[in-house]
Design a protein around this motif. Sequence first.
Motif, PDB file in Angstrom:
ATOM      1  N   LEU A  96       0.852  -1.183   0.000  1.00 22.39           N
ATOM      2  CA  LEU A  96       0.000   0.000   0.000  1.00 22.39           C
ATOM      3  C   LEU A  96       0.890   1.236   0.000  1.00 22.39           C
ATOM      4  CD1 LEU A  96      -2.708  -0.972   2.662  1.00 22.39           C
ATOM      5  CD2 LEU A  96      -2.830  -1.196   0.170  1.00 22.39           C
ATOM      6  N   LYS A  97       0.304   2.359  -0.376  1.00 24.62           N
ATOM      7  CA  LYS A  97       1.035   3.618  -0.445  1.00 24.62           C
ATOM      8  C   LYS A  97       0.603   4.509   0.719  1.00 24.62           C
ATOM      9  CE  LYS A  97       1.537   7.584  -3.514  1.00 24.62           C
ATOM     10  NZ  LYS A  97       1.025   8.162  -4.769  1.00 24.62           N
ATOM     11  N   GLN A  98       1.514   4.785   1.633  1.00 25.79           N
ATOM     12  CA  GLN A  98       1.202   5.688   2.747  1.00 25.79           C
ATOM     13  C   GLN A  98       1.136   7.108   2.209  1.00 25.79           C
ATOM     14  OE1 GLN A  98       3.838   5.482   6.131  1.00 25.79           O
ATOM     15  NE2 GLN A  98       3.000   7.335   7.006  1.00 25.79           N
ATOM     16  N   VAL A  99      -0.007   7.779   2.406  1.00 30.17           N
ATOM     17  CA  VAL A  99      -0.184   9.118   1.853  1.00 30.17           C
ATOM     18  C   VAL A  99      -0.252  10.203   2.923  1.00 30.17           C
ATOM     19  CG1 VAL A  99      -1.220   8.294  -0.293  1.00 30.17           C
ATOM     20  CG2 VAL A  99      -2.697   8.812   1.667  1.00 30.17           C
ATOM     21  N   GLN A 100      -0.255   9.805   4.183  1.00 31.97           N
ATOM     22  CA  GLN A 100      -0.213  10.760   5.293  1.00 31.97           C
ATOM     23  C   GLN A 100       0.569  10.119   6.434  1.00 31.97           C
ATOM     24  OE1 GLN A 100      -3.801  13.039   6.296  1.00 31.97           O
ATOM     25  NE2 GLN A 100      -4.868  11.818   4.770  1.00 31.97           N
ATOM     26  N   GLU A 101       1.192  10.944   7.225  1.00 37.33           N
ATOM     27  CA  GLU A 101       1.867  10.451   8.421  1.00 37.33           C
ATOM     28  C   GLU A 101       0.839   9.890   9.390  1.00 37.33           C
ATOM     29  OE1 GLU A 101       5.221  10.331   9.122  1.00 37.33           O
ATOM     30  OE2 GLU A 101       5.413  10.886   7.010  1.00 37.33           O
ATOM     31  N   ALA A 102       1.238   8.914  10.181  1.00 33.26           N
ATOM     32  CA  ALA A 102       0.347   8.347  11.196  1.00 33.26           C
ATOM     33  C   ALA A 102      -0.061   9.439  12.181  1.00 33.26           C
ATOM     34  CB  ALA A 102       1.030   7.210  11.933  1.00 33.26           C
ATOM     35  N   LYS A 103      -1.339   9.489  12.489  1.00 33.38           N
ATOM     36  CA  LYS A 103      -1.858  10.418  13.500  1.00 33.38           C
ATOM     37  C   LYS A 103      -1.946   9.649  14.808  1.00 33.38           C
ATOM     38  CE  LYS A 103      -3.784  13.764  15.621  1.00 33.38           C
ATOM     39  NZ  LYS A 103      -2.807  14.479  16.402  1.00 33.38           N
ATOM     40  N   ILE A 104      -1.106  10.008  15.773  1.00 37.31           N
ATOM     41  CA  ILE A 104      -1.117   9.374  17.085  1.00 37.31           C
ATOM     42  C   ILE A 104      -1.711  10.343  18.085  1.00 37.31           C
ATOM     43  CG2 ILE A 104       0.279   8.381  18.936  1.00 37.31           C
ATOM     44  CD1 ILE A 104       2.310   7.547  16.762  1.00 37.31           C
ATOM     45  N   VAL A 105      -2.790   9.926  18.712  1.00 36.44           N
ATOM     46  CA  VAL A 105      -3.452  10.733  19.725  1.00 36.44           C
ATOM     47  C   VAL A 105      -3.099  10.170  21.098  1.00 36.44           C
ATOM     48  CG1 VAL A 105      -5.692  11.411  20.693  1.00 36.44           C
ATOM     49  CG2 VAL A 105      -5.339  11.427  18.212  1.00 36.44           C
ATOM     50  N   MET A 106      -2.516  11.006  21.934  1.00 34.78           N
ATOM     51  CA  MET A 106      -2.104  10.597  23.270  1.00 34.78           C
ATOM     52  C   MET A 106      -3.218  10.903  24.266  1.00 34.78           C
ATOM     53  SD  MET A 106       0.811   9.513  22.433  1.00 34.78           S
ATOM     54  CE  MET A 106       1.445   9.148  24.015  1.00 34.78           C
ATOM     55  N   VAL A 107      -3.604   9.895  25.043  1.00 38.09           N
ATOM     56  CA  VAL A 107      -4.625  10.097  26.075  1.00 38.09           C
ATOM     57  C   VAL A 107      -4.024  10.054  27.479  1.00 38.09           C
ATOM     58  CG1 VAL A 107      -6.539   9.308  24.640  1.00 38.09           C
ATOM     59  CG2 VAL A 107      -5.285   7.651  26.044  1.00 38.09           C
ATOM     60  N   ASP A 108      -2.712   9.874  27.580  1.00 33.98           N
ATOM     61  CA  ASP A 108      -1.975   9.919  28.846  1.00 33.98           C
ATOM     62  C   ASP A 108      -2.554   9.006  29.916  1.00 33.98           C
ATOM     63  OD1 ASP A 108      -0.125  11.824  27.838  1.00 33.98           O
ATOM     64  OD2 ASP A 108      -1.636  13.384  28.114  1.00 33.98           O
ATOM     65  N   ALA A 109      -2.956   7.826  29.522  1.00 28.49           N
ATOM     66  CA  ALA A 109      -3.463   6.836  30.475  1.00 28.49           C
ATOM     67  C   ALA A 109      -2.290   6.007  30.987  1.00 28.49           C
ATOM     68  CB  ALA A 109      -4.507   5.953  29.808  1.00 28.49           C
ATOM     69  N   GLN A 110      -1.980   6.137  32.269  1.00 33.48           N
ATOM     70  CA  GLN A 110      -0.797   5.484  32.821  1.00 33.48           C
ATOM     71  C   GLN A 110      -1.084   4.520  33.968  1.00 33.48           C
ATOM     72  OE1 GLN A 110       2.305   5.868  31.349  1.00 33.48           O
ATOM     73  NE2 GLN A 110       0.949   6.786  29.856  1.00 33.48           N
ATOM     74  N   THR A 111      -2.273   4.546  34.513  1.00 26.54           N
ATOM     75  CA  THR A 111      -2.619   3.626  35.597  1.00 26.54           C
ATOM     76  C   THR A 111      -3.621   2.605  35.074  1.00 26.54           C
ATOM     77  OG1 THR A 111      -4.518   4.923  36.343  1.00 26.54           O
ATOM     78  CG2 THR A 111      -2.349   5.496  37.288  1.00 26.54           C
ATOM     79  N   PRO A 112      -3.740   1.466  35.716  1.00 26.25           N
ATOM     80  CA  PRO A 112      -4.742   0.492  35.261  1.00 26.25           C
ATOM     81  C   PRO A 112      -6.144   1.097  35.157  1.00 26.25           C
ATOM     82  CG  PRO A 112      -3.287  -0.540  36.847  1.00 26.25           C
ATOM     83  CD  PRO A 112      -2.931   0.932  36.839  1.00 26.25           C
ATOM     84  N   GLU A 113      -6.490   1.928  36.109  1.00 28.99           N
ATOM     85  CA  GLU A 113      -7.822   2.548  36.084  1.00 28.99           C
ATOM     86  C   GLU A 113      -7.980   3.482  34.887  1.00 28.99           C
ATOM     87  OE1 GLU A 113      -6.665   1.063  39.909  1.00 28.99           O
ATOM     88  OE2 GLU A 113      -5.713   2.689  38.783  1.00 28.99           O
ATOM     89  N   ALA A 114      -6.968   4.296  34.629  1.00 32.68           N
ATOM     90  CA  ALA A 114      -7.031   5.230  33.506  1.00 32.68           C
ATOM     91  C   ALA A 114      -6.993   4.496  32.167  1.00 32.68           C
ATOM     92  CB  ALA A 114      -5.882   6.240  33.587  1.00 32.68           C
ATOM     93  N   ILE A 115      -6.226   3.445  32.091  1.00 32.51           N
ATOM     94  CA  ILE A 115      -6.124   2.670  30.849  1.00 32.51           C
ATOM     95  C   ILE A 115      -7.465   2.029  30.504  1.00 32.51           C
ATOM     96  CG2 ILE A 115      -5.089   0.598  29.828  1.00 32.51           C
ATOM     97  CD1 ILE A 115      -2.516   1.397  31.454  1.00 32.51           C
ATOM     98  N   LEU A 116      -8.164   1.518  31.500  1.00 33.58           N
ATOM     99  CA  LEU A 116      -9.433   0.821  31.270  1.00 33.58           C
ATOM    100  C   LEU A 116     -10.646   1.752  31.216  1.00 33.58           C
ATOM    101  CD1 LEU A 116      -8.792  -2.221  33.613  1.00 33.58           C
ATOM    102  CD2 LEU A 116      -8.660  -2.173  31.106  1.00 33.58           C
TER     103      LEU A 116
END
Length: 161
Positions: free
Chosen positions: A112-132
């Motif tokens: 496939l041809k990548q036509v845009q850079e990957a968009k990574i959205v950070m949600v800053d989930a670092q604890t088990p509670e925040a991750i879930l």
Amino acid sequence: MARLLIVYHSRTGGSKQMAQAAFEAAQDECDTTLLAADDAGPDDLLRHDGYIFCAPENLAAISGLMKDFYDRSYYPVLGKIEGRPYAQMVCAGSDGENAARQTARIAKGWRLKQVQEAKIVMVDAQTPEAILAPKTIAEDDLSKCRDLGAAMAAGLAMGAF
């Protein structure tokens, strides 16, 4: 009319919001389909002209259900979708780069041809509670997801890819 497929997986809602934002923006430019990864398969890839893949990063990897979609689809479409454009979005707690690399590697195998850079959205989930916990993606990030969807659809519609 050009056809765009958006495939996503979301357990806590973040990736779904991102995919939905891209979908809403893309609909104005081309025929756009939004499918959850467990509902998508090889036939969907074959019916579309370009793709956006969207998934969370889990344990420094793409989510299992997104990987399952790739596993079920990889060989049935190998050699049949070469040169088609794609973009990707990742919802991540702290990094997202490895999930983006994994999807890029799969797309490279499909040629496939990548036509845009990957968009990574950070949600800053670092604890088990925040991750879930259910996620709410910030409007600024959703706007960037809409931009990605609109640009992908416009490029398909114009034949730029």
